[in-house]
Design an enzyme around this catalytic site. Structure first.
Site, mmCIF file in Angstrom:
data_model
loop_
_atom_site.group_PDB
_atom_site.id
_atom_site.type_symbol
_atom_site.label_atom_id
_atom_site.label_comp_id
_atom_site.label_asym_id
_atom_site.label_seq_id
_atom_site.Cartn_x
_atom_site.Cartn_y
_atom_site.Cartn_z
ATOM 1 N N GLU A 1 34.140 16.405 39.746
ATOM 2 C CA GLU A 1 32.940 16.855 40.669
ATOM 3 C C GLU A 1 33.330 16.770 41.981
ATOM 4 O O GLU A 1 32.264 16.560 42.800
ATOM 5 C CB GLU A 1 31.740 16.345 40.306
ATOM 6 C CG GLU A 1 30.455 17.110 40.366
ATOM 7 C CD GLU A 1 30.929 18.814 39.995
ATOM 8 O OE1 GLU A 1 31.283 19.174 38.874
ATOM 9 O OE2 GLU A 1 31.023 19.759 41.082
HETATM 10 C C1 LIG Z 1 37.348 13.401 32.419
HETATM 11 C C2 LIG Z 1 37.693 14.562 33.306
HETATM 12 C C3 LIG Z 1 36.459 15.504 33.164
HETATM 13 C C4 LIG Z 1 36.570 16.511 33.733
HETATM 14 N N1 LIG Z 1 35.836 17.584 33.868
HETATM 15 C C5 LIG Z 1 36.058 18.872 34.502
HETATM 16 C C6 LIG Z 1 35.299 19.920 34.227
HETATM 17 O O1 LIG Z 1 34.437 20.059 33.250
HETATM 18 N N2 LIG Z 1 35.587 21.238 34.884
HETATM 19 C C7 LIG Z 1 36.548 21.131 35.832
HETATM 20 O O2 LIG Z 1 36.685 22.297 36.161
HETATM 21 N N3 LIG Z 1 37.292 20.098 36.244
HETATM 22 C C8 LIG Z 1 36.999 18.948 35.346
HETATM 23 N N4 LIG Z 1 37.699 17.782 35.799
HETATM 24 C C9 LIG Z 1 38.593 17.875 36.799
HETATM 25 C C10 LIG Z 1 38.166 17.061 37.989
HETATM 26 O O3 LIG Z 1 37.267 17.787 38.598
HETATM 27 C C11 LIG Z 1 39.514 16.694 39.171
HETATM 28 O O4 LIG Z 1 40.393 15.901 38.328
HETATM 29 C C12 LIG Z 1 39.232 16.499 40.461
HETATM 30 O O5 LIG Z 1 38.676 17.661 41.151
HETATM 31 C C13 LIG Z 1 40.451 16.127 41.257
HETATM 32 O O6 LIG Z 1 41.335 17.115 40.905
HETATM 33 P P1 LIG Z 1 42.851 16.335 40.635
HETATM 34 O O7 LIG Z 1 42.602 15.587 39.478
HETATM 35 O O8 LIG Z 1 43.867 17.751 40.732
HETATM 36 O O9 LIG Z 1 43.203 15.517 41.780
HETATM 37 P P2 LIG Z 1 43.886 16.168 43.352
HETATM 38 O O10 LIG Z 1 43.186 17.147 43.691
HETATM 39 O O11 LIG Z 1 45.539 15.959 42.950
HETATM 40 O O12 LIG Z 1 43.845 14.555 44.151
HETATM 41 C C14 LIG Z 1 44.504 13.501 44.242
HETATM 42 C C15 LIG Z 1 44.347 12.613 45.232
HETATM 43 O O13 LIG Z 1 44.297 13.427 46.441
HETATM 44 C C16 LIG Z 1 43.062 13.428 47.273
HETATM 45 N N5 LIG Z 1 42.940 14.859 48.083
HETATM 46 C C17 LIG Z 1 43.243 16.044 47.317
HETATM 47 N N6 LIG Z 1 43.032 16.915 48.447
HETATM 48 C C18 LIG Z 1 42.652 16.217 49.373
HETATM 49 C C19 LIG Z 1 42.495 16.670 50.790
HETATM 50 N N7 LIG Z 1 42.518 17.997 51.117
HETATM 51 N N8 LIG Z 1 42.024 15.764 51.585
HETATM 52 C C20 LIG Z 1 41.844 14.461 51.486
HETATM 53 N N9 LIG Z 1 42.382 14.108 50.130
HETATM 54 C C21 LIG Z 1 42.677 14.856 49.249
HETATM 55 C C22 LIG Z 1 42.107 13.401 46.182
HETATM 56 O O14 LIG Z 1 40.754 12.930 46.675
HETATM 57 C C23 LIG Z 1 42.742 12.336 45.207
HETATM 58 O O15 LIG Z 1 42.344 10.990 45.761
HETATM 59 C C24 LIG Z 1 37.739 16.788 35.046
HETATM 60 C C25 LIG Z 1 38.352 15.484 35.324
HETATM 61 C C26 LIG Z 1 38.500 14.446 34.290
HETATM 62 C C27 LIG Z 1 39.436 13.439 34.681
#
Ligand SMILES: Cc1cc2nc3c(=O)[nH]c(=O)nc-3n(C[C@H](O)[C@H](O)[C@H](O)COP(=O)(O)OP(=O)(O)OC[C@H]3O[C@@H](n4cnc5c(N)ncnc54)[C@H](O)[C@@H]3O)c2cc1C
Length: 571
Positions: free
Chosen positions: A430
């Site tokens: 989220e």
């Molecule tokens: C168990 C689980 C349930 C989930 N449920 C849903 C769901 O129902 N629907 C859905 O759509 N998604 C869902 N998600 C996805 C979740 O919302 C994403 O994992 C989350 O938004 C982070 O994206 P990412 O994993 O690609 O990490 P990344 O975006 O790759 O981030 C990696 C790190 O980089 C940082 N970062 C990235 N961009 C920036 C920036 N611009 N500035 C500063 N820091 C940054 C982040 O804060 C993080 O620390 C779920 C994830 C999990 C693990």
């Protein structure tokens, strides 16, 4: 001792800390009388204790699994879901015209907390539906509303949100899922979505996916994204689930925790979808759902904090080690100074996170009931704090819960470790907590900090009011608010790159000051002589001072941050 719903504590916060009474004075929420609130809290609390809490461990031990393309849920989850739906706990705040109760979100927030404490993995399902109900109500056509809302509200069907793709996590604008007009008002949706919570189940008649995708003429980035409702089964002429849509669950993720919640990789292969909101206006429409979910996920964090605190206290009051250092103590480890420190920290952090979340919900309700801009901006300002601090609190309190248990915390049977594993994801999904902090210093301070200063004025005038009863504590809170005001003024004058570099300590400083403020209010309401007063003193004297270090960190901006080069990091 199993989970006990903190009904009396909600009542206390409603009456003395967050000002619930003002809701019942509005026309919109005139039905939210004391009797109604008591009945809801008591009934929902009982359901959580009796029906949901027994599912917590089975859900962990028997994760949801994929069998021939069908998700099989953990033992007992179907019955637990039925109890939630039958009680009306999905739809406490949903519109009355579609079968909801139309009560304040503040009340739903309390019910959601209790459900999350009892069984977080299952509670995530109705939380997704609640967000979808709100998004459809705000943005869908009348036909879609008439068809879907009654079924989502009754719990017959449930909802999901589909944003994330392998290359599009925090950067939602990078998504590649496509939508092609079918020429009959529907669209063909294609693409892969990952990490979709409750992407399927074996207990609702349909699963309704809200999917972000790009139309052929959609520009790159977030501005070219549209939102579609894509049901698992396409409703027939009578509105019953008909033909299976062209979508499937490819696999389930193997996770650190939250095992009872199926986290799905979804494949859409020309699935039929209906547009929600205007073409290319998908992000705005999805934001309705995401804002609801951000408050909801913050509450998930605090719900685990409450449950972990209860469990740690129970253990600490039974376990004996060494001699009690205090006279007339219990003789258990709860008498040892460090254990008492941990327990008091858990309790104080949980109180602060709950008060912030409930104040956030009150602001949302008041904005809806009055249409006043000040309530709207307050709600928007508090949302990232609720999300990030609520979930950070879940993680730190659950971790302290493991520590209070000693070796038994590391052994799975006690359940302390499960809380820690389950809650960890709430700080990630989220919108990660880092992204929440950037939202706070960016979009939420577009007004130059005006909303923040109004909140600080309120904190300081409450501190003034409390002086007669608790002069020292009131002074500490007043001074902290002043320090935060100066830091906020400094931050508001900085470029965005400077703000982003210190967004997290800034958000944490706000959480410290807000927490102290709400605890001071609680203690003041008891004339400084009730159960909350020692907790307020503990927070204000021992946790609040952290704001000084956090504010000092904020004032550094980006100075020297990138001097720590990636090469230096790799040495
Ligand atoms: C168990 C689980 C349930 C989930 N449920 C849903 C769901 O129902 N629907 C859905 O759509 N998604 C869902 N998600 C996805 C979740 O919302 C994403 O994992 C989350 O938004 C982070 O994206 P990412 O994993 O690609 O990490 P990344 O975006 O790759 O981030 C990696 C790190 O980089 C940082 N970062 C990235 N961009 C920036 C920036 N611009 N500035 C500063 N820091 C940054 C982040 O804060 C993080 O620390 C779920 C994830 C999990 C693990």
């Amino acid at each position: 001792m199993p989970y006990r719903a903190p009904v009396a504590e909600f009542r206390f916060l409603f009456d003395h800390v967050v000002g619930f009474a003002q809701l019942a004075e509005t026309e919109t929420f005139a039905d939210a009388t004391t009797d109604v609130v008591d009945a809801i809290l008591t009934e929902a609390g009982r359901m959580c204790e009796d029906k949901l809490a027994p599912l917590q461990r089975p859900g962990d031990l028997n994760p949801a699994r994929l069998e021939n393309g069908v998700v099989r849920t953990s033992p007992g989850f179907a019955d637990g879901y039925a109890a939630i739906a039958e009680g009306g706990w999905i739809s406490t705040s949903a519109p009355v015209e579609y079968g909801g109760m139309g009560l304040p979100l503040t009340l739903t927030t309390a019910v959601n907390e209790m459900m999350g404490s009892a069984c977080l993995a299952l509670q995530l399902n109705p939380l997704m539906s609640q967000g979808q109900i709100e998004a459809l109500e705000a943005h869908a056509s009348d036909e879609l509303k008439a068809l879907y809302l009654p079924k989502l509200i009754s719990g017959e069907w449930c909802g999901t949100m589909n944003l994330t793709e392998p290359q599009a996590g925090s950067d939602v604008g990078a998504l590649r899922s496509k939508a092609e007009p079918n020429g009959d008002g529907t669209y063909a949706i294609s693409g892969q979505k990952i990490y979709i919570s409750w992407g399927d189940n074996d207990f609702t008649g349909n699963v309704c996916h809200l999917v972000l995708a790009r139309l052929p003429d959609g520009v790159p980035g977030t501005k070219g994204i549209s939102l579609f409702l894509v049901p698992k089964y396409i409703p027939d002429a009578e509105g019953n689930p008909g033909k299976a849509n062209d979508l499937r669950v490819v696999s389930l993720e193997h996770k650190m925790g939250l095992h009872g919640s199926p986290t799905c990789v979804m494949e859409y292969s020309g699935a039929t979808g209906w547009l929600v909101g205007p073409e290319h206006g998908g992000m705005a429409a999805m934001f309705t759902m995401m804002n609801n979910a951000r408050l909801g996920v913050g509450v998930q964090g605090l719900s685990v904090a409450e449950a972990a605190t209860q469990k740690a206290l129970e253990y600490a009051l039974e376990r004996t080690q060494g001699r009690s250092p205090i006279q007339n103590g219990t003789g258990t480890i709860a008498d040892h100074a460090d254990v008492r420190r941990m327990l008091a920290t858990m309790k104080a952090e949980t109180f602060a996170a709950r008060a912030i979340a409930l104040s956030n919900a009150i602001a949302i309700d008041m904005a809806n009931a009055t249409g006043e801009a000040d309530w709207k901006t307050r709600a928007a300002f508090l949302t990232p704090i609720t999300k990030a601090y609520g979930t950070d609190t879940g993680v730190t309190v659950a971790e302290l819960g493991v520590q209070v248990h000693g070796g038994m915390g590391y052994i799975e049977e006690t359940g302390a470790a499960q809380y820690y594993r389950d809650v960890r994801v709430t700080a990630i999904y989220e919108g990660t907590n880092g992204i929440q902090a950037m939202d706070l210093v960016g979009r939420k301070m577009m007004d130059g900090g005006e909303c923040a200063y109004r909140l600080l004025d309120e904190i300081q005038s409450c501190a003034e009011e409390s002086r007669g009863v608790m002069a020292d504590l009131a002074q500490e809170v007043w001074d902290a608010a002043e320090n935060l005001r100066e830091t906020t003024e400094w931050l508001a004058g900085q470029e965005m790159s400077e703000r982003f570099a210190v967004a997290v300590p800034f958000l944490k400083a706000w959480a410290r000051v807000l927490g102290a403020h709400y605890l001071l209010r609680a203690a003041f309401a008891e004339d400084g002589a009730g159960d909350h007063s020692p907790l307020a003193a503990f927070h204000i004297r021992r946790l609040l001072p952290e704001h000084k270090g956090l504010c000092a960190h904020v004032r550094q901006g980006s100075t020297g941050l990138y001097d720590v080069t990636t090469e230096a990091l790799a040495v």
